[in-house]
Enzyme design. Structure first.
Site, PDB file in Angstrom:
ATOM      1  N   GLU A 296       0.832  -1.198   0.000  1.00 55.22           N
ATOM      2  CA  GLU A 296       0.000   0.000   0.000  1.00 55.22           C
ATOM      3  C   GLU A 296       0.869   1.251   0.000  1.00 55.22           C
ATOM      4  O   GLU A 296       1.922   1.304   0.624  1.00 55.22           O
ATOM      5  CB  GLU A 296      -0.945  -0.020   1.200  1.00 55.22           C
ATOM      6  CG  GLU A 296      -2.001  -1.110   1.063  1.00 55.22           C
ATOM      7  CD  GLU A 296      -2.906  -1.262   2.277  1.00 55.22           C
ATOM      8  OE1 GLU A 296      -4.064  -1.671   2.090  1.00 55.22           O
ATOM      9  OE2 GLU A 296      -2.460  -0.992   3.404  1.00 55.22           O
TER      10      GLU A 296
ATOM     11  N   CYS B  24       3.739   8.545   0.999  1.00 53.33           N
ATOM     12  CA  CYS B  24       4.233   7.572   1.968  1.00 53.33           C
ATOM     13  C   CYS B  24       4.501   6.268   1.233  1.00 53.33           C
ATOM     14  O   CYS B  24       3.580   5.629   0.711  1.00 53.33           O
ATOM     15  CB  CYS B  24       3.207   7.370   3.090  1.00 53.33           C
ATOM     16  SG  CYS B  24       3.754   6.246   4.378  1.00 53.33           S
TER      17      CYS B  24
ATOM     18  N   CYS C 283       6.255  -6.622   7.006  1.00 55.83           N
ATOM     19  CA  CYS C 283       7.285  -5.968   7.806  1.00 55.83           C
ATOM     20  C   CYS C 283       8.025  -7.012   8.608  1.00 55.83           C
ATOM     21  O   CYS C 283       7.418  -7.952   9.139  1.00 55.83           O
ATOM     22  CB  CYS C 283       6.663  -4.929   8.737  1.00 55.83           C
ATOM     23  SG  CYS C 283       7.894  -3.954   9.656  1.00 55.83           S
TER      24      CYS C 283
ATOM     25  N   CYS D 225       6.545  -4.525  16.045  1.00 53.38           N
ATOM     26  CA  CYS D 225       6.089  -3.469  16.960  1.00 53.38           C
ATOM     27  C   CYS D 225       4.641  -3.726  17.356  1.00 53.38           C
ATOM     28  O   CYS D 225       3.771  -3.887  16.495  1.00 53.38           O
ATOM     29  CB  CYS D 225       6.237  -2.110  16.299  1.00 53.38           C
ATOM     30  SG  CYS D 225       7.955  -1.727  15.829  1.00 53.38           S
TER      31      CYS D 225
ATOM     32  N   CYS E 295       1.556  -1.552  16.013  1.00 49.26           N
ATOM     33  CA  CYS E 295       1.470  -1.252  14.581  1.00 49.26           C
ATOM     34  C   CYS E 295       0.713  -2.341  13.837  1.00 49.26           C
ATOM     35  O   CYS E 295       1.078  -3.518  13.903  1.00 49.26           O
ATOM     36  CB  CYS E 295       2.879  -1.108  14.009  1.00 49.26           C
ATOM     37  SG  CYS E 295       2.913  -0.711  12.245  1.00 49.26           S
TER      38      CYS E 295
ATOM     39  N   CYS F 107      -1.223   6.458   9.860  1.00 46.26           N
ATOM     40  CA  CYS F 107       0.046   5.913  10.337  1.00 46.26           C
ATOM     41  C   CYS F 107      -0.172   4.633  11.129  1.00 46.26           C
ATOM     42  O   CYS F 107      -0.980   4.580  12.050  1.00 46.26           O
ATOM     43  CB  CYS F 107       0.734   6.953  11.221  1.00 46.26           C
ATOM     44  SG  CYS F 107       2.300   6.421  11.893  1.00 46.26           S
TER      45      CYS F 107
END
Length: 414
Positions: A134, A147, A154, A158, A161, A389
């Site tokens: 994305e 962005c 990933c 975290c 997230c 975010c």
């Protein structure tokens, strides 16, 4: 090594409730994941100038002509956005035919395009192998920020997230990273006609890039570096290094390389003022703790000629948002040219955290401001299309899972 967060500050270290979280691994186990790209013609997009010159030599362009032909091809791709060799009229017809037979000019395929009520655009794009990432474009009155993602999924874990709950599939290539920029410029109509002066188009709609999408950029350093060199090239897209910000969770060995080989602005996903809390929120902290990270960051502005470092701090209710946290934060970064971006937590299905209240965020910001640091509160953008975010995650994966399934996955991964 003892962190200054626990050894030199006169504030009590808050306990973080970990009853709902397991000890997350520093990074995901990716050794068993196949990351080989499909076979096929080589993509000329994403090649450095040196690589592009060699690609021309490989198909018979004389070495004495290769630099000039490379410059012409570069201009067609990165100034005018042309991806049809046949349209490159200042190249000989037989050379155009040879290039079309040997190479391709491919950017990621746009699968879906969503536009938020606030004007934010989110693109789901498909890359080689059928994988999807994305990309988000955020318009502002004085700039437009793209962005960009650097990995499929990933590698980090975290706990706050949403993107981090998606397993890493593979690193993106330089072509797939710079291709996201080209796709957005296509959609925004930012390419001049061949021969048209770029200045005639007026202010850029895409003026800034942040490497804050899916993935940890510094775990894909070479591809990120090559893509950003292309974006910064003065005879192509021409974005200044000061308009590119790379966000890292703190991969210390690559921070100096970023300064020396890219030289862009740096943002750090900091999010906590003690190792105890950051170990849970950003597990890579167990590998490079706060003290080690800050030592590397103190060197960055001089190495990169950057004005300051941005510290990103997501506001989590009852976890990292106390007045004591604010005071510790300004003590930790004292002496580092910096600003602190306070990010209201963007909640997602199954999230183990809640957003800090507006009053708590304002109180935190007041303490930081009083210490002399700018502390803008980031306004959530694109929440209605899950583009804010920490919310990026493949739409196709999300569609396959119920809210309960996502919650169970988070509990298992955390």
């Amino acid at each position: 090594m003892t962190s200054p967060a626990t050894s030199s500050l006169p504030f009590a270290v808050p306990a973080i409730d970990q009853s709902h979280l397991k000890q997350a691994p520093v990074t995901q186990d990716v050794l068993t994941i196949a990351r080989k790209l499909p076979d096929g013609p080589r993509n000329l997009i994403g090649l450095t100038r040196v690589q592009l010159r060699q690609a021309l030599i490989d198909v018979g362009v004389p070495e004495k002509q290769a630099k000039m032909r490379m410059g012409q091809l570069w201009q067609w791709i990165y100034v005018w956005g042309v991806r049809d060799f046949a349209a490159m009229t200042n190249l000989a017809k037989d050379l155009r035919a040879t290039l079309a037979e040997a190479y391709v000019l491919e950017v990621p395929e746009v699968v879906t395009r969503q536009v938020s009520e606030d004007g934010t655009r989110k693109y789901l794009v498909r890359i080689a192998g059928g994988h999807e990432v994305e990309v988000v474009y955020i318009p502002e009155t004085d700039r437009g920020t793209l962005c960009v993602s650097s990995q499929v999924g990933c590698t980090l874990t975290c706990s706050f997230c949403h993107t981090g709950t998606q397993k890493l599939v593979r690193n993106l290539t330089a072509a797939e990273i710079v291709g996201q920029v080209l796709v957005a410029r296509d959609d925004l109509g930012e390419w001049p006609a061949p021969g048209q002066d770029v200045s005639e188009l007026g202010p850029r709609r895409l003026s800034n890039i942040v490497l804050m999408g899916m993935g940890e950029p510094l775990y894909n350093f070479e591809n990120v570096r090559d893509a950003m060199k292309i974006v910064m090239d003065p005879e192509g897209i021409q974005l200044s290094r000061r308009r590119i910000t790379l966000s890292t969770s703190g991969i210390v060995p690559e921070i100096a390389r970023t300064a020396e080989e890219i030289g862009c602005q740096l943002a750090v996903s900091f999010h906590a003022t003690t190792d105890e809390v950051r170990n849970v929120l950003v597990p890579v902290n167990r590998k490079w703790n706060i003290e080690t990270l800050l030592s590397a960051l103190r060197e960055y502005p001089a190495l990169s000629n950057s004005e300051r470092i941005t510290f990103e701090y997501v506001m989590l209710r009852g976890v990292n948002d106390s007045d004591e946290d604010a005071r510790r934060l300004v003590e930790l970064i004292r002496g580092i040219p910096a600003k602190i971006n306070l990010i209201p937590f963007n909640e997602w299905p199954g999230s183990p955290y809640q957003r800090s209240t507006k009053a708590r965020i304002e109180a935190f910001a007041d303490i930081v401001n009083a210490a002399g640091y700018a502390s803008p509160v980031r306004r959530p953008r694109g929440e209605d299309i899950m583009a804010a975010c920490g919310q990026l995650k493949s739409a196709t994966e999300r569609a396959r899972k119920s809210r309960a399934a996502i919650a169970a996955e988070v509990a298992n991964n955390a």
